[in-house]
Motif scaffolding. Sequence first.
Motif, PDB file in Angstrom:
ATOM      1  N   ASN A 209       0.842  -1.188   0.000  1.00 23.36           N
ATOM      2  CA  ASN A 209       0.000   0.000   0.000  1.00 23.36           C
ATOM      3  C   ASN A 209       0.882   1.245   0.000  1.00 23.36           C
ATOM      4  O   ASN A 209       2.080   1.159   0.293  1.00 23.36           O
ATOM      5  CB  ASN A 209      -0.907   0.000   1.235  1.00 23.36           C
ATOM      6  CG  ASN A 209      -2.101  -0.923   1.082  1.00 23.36           C
ATOM      7  OD1 ASN A 209      -2.660  -1.057   0.000  1.00 23.36           O
ATOM      8  ND2 ASN A 209      -2.498  -1.573   2.176  1.00 23.36           N
ATOM      9  N   GLU A 355      -2.827  -5.884   6.690  1.00 29.90           N
ATOM     10  CA  GLU A 355      -3.601  -4.801   6.071  1.00 29.90           C
ATOM     11  C   GLU A 355      -4.001  -5.168   4.646  1.00 29.90           C
ATOM     12  O   GLU A 355      -3.193  -5.676   3.880  1.00 29.90           O
ATOM     13  CB  GLU A 355      -2.755  -3.522   6.062  1.00 29.90           C
ATOM     14  CG  GLU A 355      -3.476  -2.299   5.552  1.00 29.90           C
ATOM     15  CD  GLU A 355      -2.594  -1.065   5.577  1.00 29.90           C
ATOM     16  OE1 GLU A 355      -3.030  -0.035   6.128  1.00 29.90           O
ATOM     17  OE2 GLU A 355      -1.457  -1.131   5.041  1.00 29.90           O
ATOM     18  N   CYS A 356      -5.232  -4.887   4.279  1.00 36.38           N
ATOM     19  CA  CYS A 356      -5.741  -5.261   2.955  1.00 36.38           C
ATOM     20  C   CYS A 356      -5.268  -4.272   1.890  1.00 36.38           C
ATOM     21  O   CYS A 356      -5.189  -3.058   2.122  1.00 36.38           O
ATOM     22  CB  CYS A 356      -7.268  -5.304   2.976  1.00 36.38           C
ATOM     23  SG  CYS A 356      -7.998  -5.905   1.438  1.00 36.38           S
ATOM     24  N   SER A 357      -4.942  -4.807   0.726  1.00 36.67           N
ATOM     25  CA  SER A 357      -4.545  -3.963  -0.408  1.00 36.67           C
ATOM     26  C   SER A 357      -5.353  -4.282  -1.666  1.00 36.67           C
ATOM     27  O   SER A 357      -5.528  -3.427  -2.525  1.00 36.67           O
ATOM     28  CB  SER A 357      -3.052  -4.154  -0.710  1.00 36.67           C
ATOM     29  OG  SER A 357      -2.761  -5.523  -0.972  1.00 36.67           O
TER      30      SER A 357
END
Length: 466
Positions: A209, A355-357
């Motif tokens: 990210n 963490e989502c990307s």
Amino acid sequence: MISENDIKNKEIEDEQDEKENDEDDVDVDASTDWNGEEDAAKKKKRRKKRKKKKKGAASAGLKGKEPSLKPPSRGVKETAFTDYYVKYGQTEPPSVPVAILFANKPLPEGEIQVHSLESQLYRENSEEARALDRLQDDLHRKVRLGAEIHRQVRSYSQSFIKPGITLIEMCQLLENKNRELVQEAGLERGIGFPTGCSLNHVAAHYTPNPGDETVLGYDDVMKIDFGTQIDGHIIDSAWTVCFNEKYDPLLKAVQEATDEGIRTAGIDVRLCDIGASIQEVMESYEVELDGKTHPVKCIRNLNGHSIGQYQIHAGKSVPIVKNGCEASLRMEEGEIYAIETFGSTGRGYVVEDMECSHYMKNFHAPHVPLRMQSSKKLLSHINRTFGTLAFCRRWLERDDGGSLTVNGNSSRQEKYMGALKNLCDVGIVQAYPPLCDAKGCFTAQYEHTIIMRPTCKEVVSRGDDY
């Protein structure tokens, strides 16, 4: 080596020739009074000549030569070259769009294999099957174009993937080259999905990210998974990068398992039988790390999948373990599959973490009234720029918002996280967080895209590297 200046000079010369031909045509038009029939024939001949020259002008003068540059990483075959593409007359580094490079010659065909079931061997020489195959020539051309772009981009990327590079810089270099060679044009053609560069125990769905300063290290094991798309037909292919030879058995196990899955695949083959074949090969390997021997395990909840137009996961899953799906599910003529396998030194099972990307609009997204104006604005941008193709936060924060062709240079999305969460909450967009095995273990992946043609199966993404 043909430089970019050589190509530009050639194009300028061709333009000048065309102008001269235009002047000739004007002269001929002025003389029609005294010899109309002869003049018409000359005019027609000159027009044909001009059209012929214009068609081949862009790629004229590009001569092939022998590749010579070897990749600095492990994980690819001895036959791999980072300048693989120069044999087709491509520049080094590659700069000529692949569609232009092959404007006057056929695109390379993928690896051809016969369908594995004995009951389907007749297809190879069947006139009916050949006729059906010819009806799909346009589809095959688009898929082969995407596959050749993928090969050239990944070969180029293998030259700069080295310890010390930040993952965000690596992804930007790879994706920008992808956009350049595919001649990015929004949903018509472009990147298939964000570049996955999952490290070590992270098996899939990780891309940095904005602000992520992760650096590739010598002892890392990285899965590079990226795609191209032409008219929504996606090429999905991946390989594993490492620099320490101690990981070679892990990479070999996964590569051999993927190849076994491809060999087993074919029209009317049961998907569960492919999974059993893959597991048998994969789990015959073990790897010694720091004095401890680890069996290589299939990551049992990761699968290959069918691919549809603008749909990276089209409904069918190809398991990589025995009894991984219903026994009734089979491969069918005309389908496109991503055959991918994942091996691990850990537990062989992944969970969502970190963490989502990665995000993607649901292919069958419901119509939901949105109250937040920011959500409406973001959804409009997603529909226009990505459709149902996957995207990532890095792309939303580019000046072009993910597509220069569609948006120009003034579509950077700002303060969008609340809107993105809202779209996910109502089911319009799906979040795909990183998939992780046990911390401290290592995972590997290899993947190819194959077509179930009426006469054979074609491994369209096969290259000299893997």
